[in-house]
Design an enzyme around this catalytic site. Sequence first.
Site, PDB file in Angstrom:
ATOM      1  N   ARG A  70      19.299  76.004  17.338  1.00 34.49           N
ATOM      2  CA  ARG A  70      18.689  75.670  18.624  1.00 34.49           C
ATOM      3  C   ARG A  70      17.665  76.751  18.919  1.00 34.49           C
ATOM      4  O   ARG A  70      17.556  77.724  18.178  1.00 34.49           O
ATOM      5  CB  ARG A  70      19.731  75.471  19.753  1.00 34.49           C
ATOM      6  CG  ARG A  70      21.043  76.159  19.623  1.00 34.49           C
ATOM      7  CD  ARG A  70      20.977  77.629  19.758  1.00 34.49           C
ATOM      8  NE  ARG A  70      20.271  78.017  20.956  1.00 34.49           N
ATOM      9  CZ  ARG A  70      19.720  79.183  21.148  1.00 34.49           C
ATOM     10  NH1 ARG A  70      19.777  80.137  20.212  1.00 34.49           N
ATOM     11  NH2 ARG A  70      19.064  79.478  22.260  1.00 34.49           N
ATOM     12  N   ALA A  80      13.491  76.981  20.494  1.00 33.61           N
ATOM     13  CA  ALA A  80      12.275  76.241  20.154  1.00 33.61           C
ATOM     14  C   ALA A  80      11.733  76.544  18.739  1.00 33.61           C
ATOM     15  O   ALA A  80      11.555  75.627  17.928  1.00 33.61           O
ATOM     16  CB  ALA A  80      11.221  76.491  21.224  1.00 33.61           C
ATOM     17  N   ARG A  87      15.672  66.330  19.545  1.00 29.53           N
ATOM     18  CA  ARG A  87      15.606  67.142  20.769  1.00 29.53           C
ATOM     19  C   ARG A  87      14.173  67.052  21.288  1.00 29.53           C
ATOM     20  O   ARG A  87      13.234  67.492  20.620  1.00 29.53           O
ATOM     21  CB  ARG A  87      16.000  68.604  20.490  1.00 29.53           C
ATOM     22  CG  ARG A  87      17.494  68.739  20.207  1.00 29.53           C
ATOM     23  CD  ARG A  87      18.034  70.109  20.517  1.00 29.53           C
ATOM     24  NE  ARG A  87      18.167  70.376  21.918  1.00 29.53           N
ATOM     25  CZ  ARG A  87      18.390  71.603  22.415  1.00 29.53           C
ATOM     26  NH1 ARG A  87      18.506  72.646  21.596  1.00 29.53           N
ATOM     27  NH2 ARG A  87      18.515  71.792  23.714  1.00 29.53           N
ATOM     28  N   GLN A 118      24.666  79.816  26.381  1.00 29.66           N
ATOM     29  CA  GLN A 118      23.930  80.515  25.306  1.00 29.66           C
ATOM     30  C   GLN A 118      23.777  82.005  25.611  1.00 29.66           C
ATOM     31  O   GLN A 118      23.656  82.806  24.694  1.00 29.66           O
ATOM     32  CB  GLN A 118      22.532  79.902  25.113  1.00 29.66           C
ATOM     33  CG  GLN A 118      22.529  78.525  24.492  1.00 29.66           C
ATOM     34  CD  GLN A 118      22.441  77.453  25.551  1.00 29.66           C
ATOM     35  OE1 GLN A 118      22.996  77.596  26.633  1.00 29.66           O
ATOM     36  NE2 GLN A 118      21.769  76.354  25.246  1.00 29.66           N
ATOM     37  N   ASP A 137      10.344  76.832  25.995  1.00 26.19           N
ATOM     38  CA  ASP A 137      10.407  75.762  24.991  1.00 26.19           C
ATOM     39  C   ASP A 137       9.094  75.013  24.881  1.00 26.19           C
ATOM     40  O   ASP A 137       8.797  74.404  23.861  1.00 26.19           O
ATOM     41  CB  ASP A 137      11.524  74.781  25.328  1.00 26.19           C
ATOM     42  CG  ASP A 137      12.865  75.450  25.132  1.00 26.19           C
ATOM     43  OD1 ASP A 137      13.299  76.169  26.038  1.00 26.19           O
ATOM     44  OD2 ASP A 137      13.440  75.284  24.036  1.00 26.19           O
ATOM     45  N   ASN A 169      11.589  75.830  30.380  1.00 29.68           N
ATOM     46  CA  ASN A 169      12.604  76.634  29.686  1.00 29.68           C
ATOM     47  C   ASN A 169      13.978  76.195  30.175  1.00 29.68           C
ATOM     48  O   ASN A 169      14.109  75.322  31.041  1.00 29.68           O
ATOM     49  CB  ASN A 169      12.356  78.128  29.952  1.00 29.68           C
ATOM     50  CG  ASN A 169      13.139  79.028  29.005  1.00 29.68           C
ATOM     51  OD1 ASN A 169      13.113  78.820  27.783  1.00 29.68           O
ATOM     52  ND2 ASN A 169      13.858  79.994  29.518  1.00 29.68           N
ATOM     53  N   LYS A 170      15.001  76.807  29.631  1.00 25.47           N
ATOM     54  CA  LYS A 170      16.387  76.443  29.953  1.00 25.47           C
ATOM     55  C   LYS A 170      16.602  76.307  31.452  1.00 25.47           C
ATOM     56  O   LYS A 170      16.091  77.118  32.229  1.00 25.47           O
ATOM     57  CB  LYS A 170      17.308  77.507  29.351  1.00 25.47           C
ATOM     58  CG  LYS A 170      18.776  77.308  29.568  1.00 25.47           C
ATOM     59  CD  LYS A 170      19.294  75.977  29.079  1.00 25.47           C
ATOM     60  CE  LYS A 170      18.946  75.711  27.630  1.00 25.47           C
ATOM     61  NZ  LYS A 170      19.188  74.320  27.221  1.00 25.47           N
TER      62      LYS A 170
HETATM   63  O1  MRU Z   1      18.989  74.452  24.524  1.00 21.68           O
HETATM   64  P1  MRU Z   1      18.527  75.617  23.694  1.00 21.68           P
HETATM   65  O2  MRU Z   1      19.597  76.610  23.393  1.00 21.68           O
HETATM   66  O3  MRU Z   1      17.776  75.173  22.474  1.00 21.68           O
HETATM   67  O4  MRU Z   1      17.487  76.322  24.656  1.00 21.68           O
HETATM   68  C1  MRU Z   1      16.778  77.446  24.221  1.00 21.68           C
HETATM   69  C2  MRU Z   1      15.949  78.029  25.293  1.00 21.68           C
HETATM   70  O5  MRU Z   1      15.831  77.506  26.385  1.00 21.68           O
HETATM   71  C3  MRU Z   1      15.186  79.237  24.945  1.00 21.68           C
HETATM   72  O6  MRU Z   1      14.985  80.033  26.071  1.00 21.68           O
HETATM   73  C4  MRU Z   1      13.845  78.733  24.398  1.00 21.68           C
HETATM   74  O7  MRU Z   1      14.011  77.971  23.244  1.00 21.68           O
HETATM   75  C5  MRU Z   1      12.864  79.724  24.138  1.00 21.68           C
HETATM   76  S1  MRU Z   1      13.395  80.677  22.870  1.00 21.68           S
HETATM   77  C6  MRU Z   1      12.753  81.225  21.718  1.00 21.68           C
END
Ligand code: MRU
Length: 365
Positions: free
Chosen positions: A54, A56, A95, A208, A249, A259-260
Amino acid sequence: MHIQGKNYQTIWTDDTVPGTVYIIDQTRLPFEFCIVKLQSCRDAVRAIRDMQVRGAPLIGVTAAFGIALAFRETAFRRDWRKSLEKSIATLEASRPTAVNLAGALQALRPFLQHCKNADAAEITAWEYAQKLRESEISACSAIGDHGLPLIEKLAKVENSEPVNILTHCNAGWLACVDWGTALSPVYKAWRNGIPLHVWVDETRPRLQGARLTAFELGEEGIPHTLICDNAGGHLMQQGKVDLVLTGSDRCSRKGDICNKIGTYLKALAARDNAIPFYAALPFSSIDLQTYDAATIPIEERSEEEILFVEGREGKVRIAPPGSPAANPGFDVTPARLVSGLITERGICPATEAGIRALMEDENAA
Ligand code: MRU
């Protein structure tokens, strides 16, 4: 970066076992360290969808290897041009939010279209995936180099007190191939002897932060404290946060960052407390086709992730039977709340002009 003192990356190949890609199964961390072999495009789709990989940049690289692996299947090779489109569509759907995944596949397609036959296309796909892997490593390392001065500056202000950095989700090396995005400047600063401490948002629902960010910081020996997602604003009011660093992302052309889920609230609290909020991301996460981030597809994830909490011993239900849950995986932080974007080409304002200027500098170089 390190696990138990040994250097790892999140995805790699082994020349002695052609046609196999190795990943670390991130759904098992921090409780178990498992290496998983990907041997088909289906394996790659599953790894992305089930979040064994997981983050990006990492899902973009895995998707590229997924296409390379597809060429090992007789059925795929039979009518490879048609099969390619199907595999691209399946990988893209695995995704939807991070642009790296679709970006990697769309960029690969023209290289393959020019190939005369399946053998040539297979070689091209492997080469592309390997190159993408390498370029994500160097981009993340450069993000660290460009972000380092921000932390150095704060360290001077702090007079050898640790710089307190708050981060959300996991934007470390586990989300990329190596180094990370938001955590890359942290690793570089630590290796340069700057005293620092990281507040790690646990990042519900999949945790995470608790499971991955705390793990990788711990393995690098970096002081950190896990906090619940709602603690950041309070810590900022108390003067205990000097800098907020997150990944992204997908960043729109005008600098909005997706982002998350929960990132937006951190940015609001940072602005209210005059704390710099930076997003660190490679150019592969900038979506120049999208001006308004409101159009970015936000992944809606299973309600099980909210209704249950998962730990070493498995899943435990935490909500009454019958209560429904909603689970948007990402949110958008408007550019006006972002102090700057830390990229492999330098730091720029979160604006269309800022992003363009870095692209022009690169083209001129
Ligand atoms: O759902 P995930 O774990 O794939 O989400 C990841 C994130 O939101 C990170 O902050 C994002 O990918 C940027 S990271 C390099």
